[in-house]
Design an enzyme around this catalytic site. Structure first.
Site: not given
Length: 277
Positions: A106, A140, A194, A196, A233
């Site tokens: 991932q 983000s 995500y 990082v 989303t």
């Protein structure tokens, strides 16, 4: 067509990217390009905006993980428009919480798109940005949250006003390697691939803004990172609090900052407000 202004939104055949395209078609004086990896999906989205909403975006294929695809877009923009006025780097991916893919995989896959894909786009397209151009890197608040869970040493590096792009790349690669070895938490990283990758995007934006100020100070180019918020989303799911159109508000606000605007600059912006880093 050198006199026609042009905006490009990456990863924009659905979700927040599509909403950004919709808003720019209504508010930006110039050509607006939707991009997607899959031309068929892109053309379908273009057709829907035209037939249902009377909007007229244009389409160009773009896969931010493919350097030849990025360079084809670069050459097209240079030839047709003589440059680029607005770039919104929206393309990104995230694994779901329920996904059983090994964390190291991932980390590698997410980093390749979210950080290195964005970096490649910027390397190729930032030199095309015209005076008074606007660049928005979609990051983000997950980057801020992930930062607070990093070790003090990593936090200091990521908050540094002098960190270089090379140093940032080394850190992003180290996270992936540590994740694949299963030692990322021991090495001071948070347990979010995500988050990082979005630290990488936020810090990259700070570096890019600093560099623009050093090399193209008189051109009035403004570059920021932003968080669209928690948006309904494919990535965030149906329970998120914002519609895609609401998620598009901050990226579009930054993309349309008026000539002469000096702030926000090199910041992470959410709800049109600067977040502390």
């Amino acid at each position: 067509m050198a006199g026609v202004r042009v905006a490009v939104v990456t990863g924009s055949n659905k979700g927040v990217g599509l909403a950004v395209v919709r808003a720019l078609c209504k508010q930006f004086q110039g050509d607006v390009y939707m991009t997607a990896r899959n031309p068929q999906l892109g053309e379908e989205a273009i057709r829907a905006l035209k037939e249902k909403e009377g909007l007229c975006p244009l389409f160009h294929q773009l896969d931010i993980n493919d350097l030849s695809s990025i360079r084809a877009l670069r050459d097209f923009l240079r030839k047709k428009y003589g440059g680029l006025d607005v770039l919104i780097n929206n393309a990104g991916i995230s694994f779901t919480m329920a996904d059983t893919t090994p964390f190291g995989t991932q980390a590698e896959v997410t980093m390749r798109t979210n950080f290195f894909g964005t970096q490649d786009i910027c390397n190729e397209l930032l030199p095309l940005i015209k005076p008074n151009g606007r660049v928005v890197n979609v990051s983000s608040v997950a980057s801020s949250m992930a930062l607070t869970k990093c070790s003090p040493e990593l936090q200091e590096k990521f908050r540094s006003d002098t960190i270089t792009e090379e140093e940032l790349v080394t850190l992003m690669k180290k996270f992936v390697e540590d994740a694949k070895k299963g030692i990322h938490q021991k090495e001071g990283w948070p347990n979010t691939a995500y988050g990082v990758t979005k630290i990488g995007v936020t810090v990259l934006s700070r570096i890019q803004a600093r560099r623009l100020k050093e090399t193209r100070k008189e051109e009035g180019i403004v570059l920021n990172a932003c968080c669209p918020g928690w948006v309904r989303t494919d990535m965030a799911g149906p329970n998120a609090t914002k519609s895609p159109d609401e998620g598009a508000e901050t990226p579009v606000y930054l993309a349309l900052l008026p000539p002469g605007a000096e702030s926000p600059y090199g910041e992470l912006v959410s709800e049109k407000k600067v977040l502390a880093w």
